[in-house]
Design a protein around this motif. Sequence first.
Motif, PDB file in Angstrom:
ATOM      1  N   GLU A 124      28.327  40.014   9.992  1.00 60.58           N
ATOM      2  CA  GLU A 124      28.146  41.404  10.384  1.00 60.58           C
ATOM      3  C   GLU A 124      27.128  41.535  11.512  1.00 60.58           C
ATOM      4  O   GLU A 124      27.295  42.354  12.422  1.00 60.58           O
ATOM      5  N   ALA A 125      26.058  40.753  11.446  1.00 60.00           N
ATOM      6  CA  ALA A 125      25.062  40.806  12.516  1.00 60.00           C
ATOM      7  C   ALA A 125      25.663  40.347  13.839  1.00 60.00           C
ATOM      8  O   ALA A 125      25.357  40.899  14.905  1.00 60.00           O
ATOM      9  N   ARG A 126      26.552  39.339  13.784  1.00 58.13           N
ATOM     10  CA  ARG A 126      27.201  38.883  15.007  1.00 58.13           C
ATOM     11  C   ARG A 126      28.160  39.944  15.547  1.00 58.13           C
ATOM     12  O   ARG A 126      28.280  40.134  16.758  1.00 58.13           O
ATOM     13  N   ARG A 127      28.820  40.643  14.632  1.00 52.17           N
ATOM     14  CA  ARG A 127      29.759  41.678  15.063  1.00 52.17           C
ATOM     15  C   ARG A 127      29.041  42.895  15.642  1.00 52.17           C
ATOM     16  O   ARG A 127      29.548  43.570  16.540  1.00 52.17           O
ATOM     17  N   MET A 128      27.838  43.181  15.110  1.00 53.51           N
ATOM     18  CA  MET A 128      27.096  44.366  15.547  1.00 53.51           C
ATOM     19  C   MET A 128      25.820  43.965  16.281  1.00 53.51           C
ATOM     20  O   MET A 128      24.772  44.579  16.120  1.00 53.51           O
ATOM     21  N   THR A 129      25.882  42.891  17.048  1.00 53.09           N
ATOM     22  CA  THR A 129      24.691  42.385  17.739  1.00 53.09           C
ATOM     23  C   THR A 129      24.195  43.391  18.782  1.00 53.09           C
ATOM     24  O   THR A 129      24.969  43.827  19.646  1.00 53.09           O
ATOM     25  N   PRO A 130      22.914  43.781  18.710  1.00 54.91           N
ATOM     26  CA  PRO A 130      22.372  44.703  19.706  1.00 54.91           C
ATOM     27  C   PRO A 130      22.109  43.984  21.027  1.00 54.91           C
ATOM     28  O   PRO A 130      22.168  42.749  21.106  1.00 54.91           O
ATOM     29  N   PRO A 131      21.798  44.715  22.104  1.00 48.46           N
ATOM     30  CA  PRO A 131      21.508  44.079  23.393  1.00 48.46           C
ATOM     31  C   PRO A 131      20.316  43.131  23.307  1.00 48.46           C
ATOM     32  O   PRO A 131      19.486  43.205  22.390  1.00 48.46           O
ATOM     33  N   THR A 132      20.208  42.257  24.322  1.00 52.87           N
ATOM     34  CA  THR A 132      19.160  41.235  24.327  1.00 52.87           C
ATOM     35  C   THR A 132      17.771  41.850  24.320  1.00 52.87           C
ATOM     36  O   THR A 132      16.870  41.381  23.614  1.00 52.87           O
ATOM     37  N   LEU A 133      17.579  42.902  25.093  1.00 58.42           N
ATOM     38  CA  LEU A 133      16.258  43.527  25.162  1.00 58.42           C
ATOM     39  C   LEU A 133      15.827  44.067  23.810  1.00 58.42           C
ATOM     40  O   LEU A 133      14.663  43.920  23.407  1.00 58.42           O
ATOM     41  N   GLU A 134      16.758  44.670  23.063  1.00 58.56           N
ATOM     42  CA  GLU A 134      16.420  45.190  21.735  1.00 58.56           C
ATOM     43  C   GLU A 134      16.097  44.049  20.774  1.00 58.56           C
ATOM     44  O   GLU A 134      15.186  44.157  19.949  1.00 58.56           O
ATOM     45  N   ARG A 135      16.847  42.952  20.874  1.00 54.30           N
ATOM     46  CA  ARG A 135      16.561  41.810  20.000  1.00 54.30           C
ATOM     47  C   ARG A 135      15.193  41.225  20.301  1.00 54.30           C
ATOM     48  O   ARG A 135      14.446  40.836  19.402  1.00 54.30           O
ATOM     49  N   GLN A 136      14.836  41.142  21.581  1.00 53.64           N
ATOM     50  CA  GLN A 136      13.518  40.607  21.933  1.00 53.64           C
ATOM     51  C   GLN A 136      12.403  41.532  21.470  1.00 53.64           C
ATOM     52  O   GLN A 136      11.357  41.071  20.996  1.00 53.64           O
ATOM     53  N   ALA A 137      12.608  42.842  21.597  1.00 53.26           N
ATOM     54  CA  ALA A 137      11.613  43.791  21.108  1.00 53.26           C
ATOM     55  C   ALA A 137      11.471  43.699  19.593  1.00 53.26           C
ATOM     56  O   ALA A 137      10.364  43.760  19.042  1.00 53.26           O
ATOM     57  N   SER A 138      12.605  43.542  18.891  1.00 57.53           N
ATOM     58  CA  SER A 138      12.546  43.382  17.435  1.00 57.53           C
ATOM     59  C   SER A 138      11.846  42.084  17.057  1.00 57.53           C
ATOM     60  O   SER A 138      11.098  42.021  16.078  1.00 57.53           O
ATOM     61  N   TYR A 139      12.095  41.039  17.861  1.00 61.26           N
ATOM     62  CA  TYR A 139      11.429  39.753  17.608  1.00 61.26           C
ATOM     63  C   TYR A 139       9.913  39.901  17.719  1.00 61.26           C
ATOM     64  O   TYR A 139       9.165  39.349  16.920  1.00 61.26           O
ATOM     65  N   LYS A 140       9.474  40.665  18.709  1.00 62.04           N
ATOM     66  CA  LYS A 140       8.033  40.875  18.883  1.00 62.04           C
ATOM     67  C   LYS A 140       7.432  41.557  17.655  1.00 62.04           C
ATOM     68  O   LYS A 140       6.322  41.225  17.219  1.00 62.04           O
ATOM     69  N   GLU A 141       8.178  42.497  17.046  1.00 62.20           N
ATOM     70  CA  GLU A 141       7.656  43.211  15.887  1.00 62.20           C
ATOM     71  C   GLU A 141       7.597  42.334  14.641  1.00 62.20           C
ATOM     72  O   GLU A 141       6.861  42.637  13.707  1.00 62.20           O
ATOM     73  N   ARG A 142       8.374  41.244  14.630  1.00 59.28           N
ATOM     74  CA  ARG A 142       8.352  40.350  13.459  1.00 59.28           C
ATOM     75  C   ARG A 142       7.216  39.339  13.514  1.00 59.28           C
ATOM     76  O   ARG A 142       6.916  38.694  12.502  1.00 59.28           O
ATOM     77  N   ILE A 143       6.600  39.162  14.663  1.00 62.52           N
ATOM     78  CA  ILE A 143       5.575  38.132  14.818  1.00 62.52           C
ATOM     79  C   ILE A 143       4.355  38.367  13.920  1.00 62.52           C
ATOM     80  O   ILE A 143       3.817  37.412  13.350  1.00 62.52           O
ATOM     81  N   PRO A 144       3.839  39.605  13.764  1.00 61.86           N
ATOM     82  CA  PRO A 144       2.692  39.777  12.845  1.00 61.86           C
ATOM     83  C   PRO A 144       2.961  39.269  11.434  1.00 61.86           C
ATOM     84  O   PRO A 144       2.076  38.684  10.803  1.00 61.86           O
ATOM     85  N   GLY A 145       4.177  39.472  10.947  1.00 59.28           N
ATOM     86  CA  GLY A 145       4.512  38.933   9.624  1.00 59.28           C
ATOM     87  C   GLY A 145       4.509  37.418   9.604  1.00 59.28           C
ATOM     88  O   GLY A 145       4.078  36.793   8.630  1.00 59.28           O
ATOM     89  N   GLU A 146       4.987  36.811  10.687  1.00 51.73           N
ATOM     90  CA  GLU A 146       4.983  35.344  10.786  1.00 51.73           C
ATOM     91  C   GLU A 146       3.555  34.813  10.846  1.00 51.73           C
ATOM     92  O   GLU A 146       3.226  33.792  10.216  1.00 51.73           O
ATOM     93  N   ILE A 147       2.696  35.513  11.567  1.00 50.26           N
ATOM     94  CA  ILE A 147       1.285  35.109  11.638  1.00 50.26           C
ATOM     95  C   ILE A 147       0.641  35.194  10.267  1.00 50.26           C
ATOM     96  O   ILE A 147      -0.100  34.290   9.842  1.00 50.26           O
ATOM     97  N   ALA A 148       0.926  36.280   9.542  1.00 49.86           N
ATOM     98  CA  ALA A 148       0.365  36.433   8.190  1.00 49.86           C
ATOM     99  C   ALA A 148       0.866  35.334   7.264  1.00 49.86           C
ATOM    100  O   ALA A 148       0.101  34.796   6.451  1.00 49.86           O
ATOM    101  N   ARG A 149       2.148  34.960   7.393  1.00 45.72           N
ATOM    102  CA  ARG A 149       2.684  33.885   6.553  1.00 45.72           C
ATOM    103  C   ARG A 149       1.988  32.563   6.836  1.00 45.72           C
ATOM    104  O   ARG A 149       1.623  31.822   5.909  1.00 45.72           O
ATOM    105  N   LEU A 150       1.805  32.249   8.111  1.00 45.81           N
ATOM    106  CA  LEU A 150       1.136  31.002   8.466  1.00 45.81           C
ATOM    107  C   LEU A 150      -0.293  30.974   7.938  1.00 45.81           C
ATOM    108  O   LEU A 150      -0.765  29.941   7.433  1.00 45.81           O
ATOM    109  N   ARG A 151      -0.988  32.091   8.023  1.00 44.39           N
ATOM    110  CA  ARG A 151      -2.363  32.127   7.532  1.00 44.39           C
ATOM    111  C   ARG A 151      -2.411  32.025   6.014  1.00 44.39           C
ATOM    112  O   ARG A 151      -3.317  31.396   5.461  1.00 44.39           O
ATOM    113  N   ASN A 152      -1.451  32.625   5.335  1.00 41.04           N
ATOM    114  CA  ASN A 152      -1.414  32.495   3.875  1.00 41.04           C
ATOM    115  C   ASN A 152      -1.181  31.047   3.467  1.00 41.04           C
ATOM    116  O   ASN A 152      -1.826  30.534   2.540  1.00 41.04           O
TER     117      ASN A 152
END
Length: 280
Positions: A124-152
């Motif tokens: 479904e994600a492949r069928r409804m893939t958003p534009p590249t710019l939106e994916r990159q912006a969403s990726y940026k918003e996920r980084i704080p969670g990744e940082i918190a996971r690494l620190r934990n």
Amino acid sequence: MSSVMGSGSASTTDALIGYREEVADLQQRIKNRRLQVFGLYGTSIAVPLTALTWVAVKVLFWLHVDTPSVINGAFGGSFAFFVIATLVQLYIEFVDGGSWQDSRTPLKKLRLDLELAEERRILEARRMTPPTLERQASYKERIPGEIARLRNESRHYRRVHLFMQWLLFFSSAGITGVTAWYDPPQPGKGALIGLGFTVTVVTAAAGYFKPRERAFNLQQTADSMEQHATALELGIAPYGEAEERVNLESFATTVERLRADQRMREQQLDQPQQGQHEVI
């Protein structure tokens, strides 16, 4: 027209969120079921093991004398606890269809359901893939969670390392103290054997799993990712380009490189010492 596009984007987001919730729910159910199965089998095995250990302690240390009441009380209480825990879990698992959410459900079936849910989400994600710019912006918003996971994870390995070190300190001091206190007859000899065994096991485990090095690497990666996330947020070098697309692309590339470096360091720590030198 814009309202129609906004409605379509919202429905796409809601659909993807729904699939993610399904996957997260199955992952949690697998964790719960794993704990249920572990508890059911663990307490069942602990019942005969406790009885055998009780008998072994009696034979080794107090064969010709009465076992101290404290020892009998500890083993008796443990034996009763494991028996009661086993009976309660058997009742919850098998009586009236079971009270647990996934009673009588094999872990293999739950893992298969998770794989199918993941496959549906990917399709479904492949069928409804958003534009590249939106994916990159969403990726940026996920980084704080990744940082918190690494620190934990870094804090976890740091605590494991400190626990091992303190266990080594106390066990080494205990060996000296027991040697000085006893001649050593029993139970001093048994205490020395146990302490020496603990020192050997902890030393070997610390050298093999390397929790201190893992904690350092995770913390270093988290700090680097946070530094780049802050630079992107403030629009400073190396993310000072006028176009947001260029900054987001550079940021995603840099973070993925940091994550790849972290995985490489983890693989090097998992290898034997000789293999590490060859990789490096």
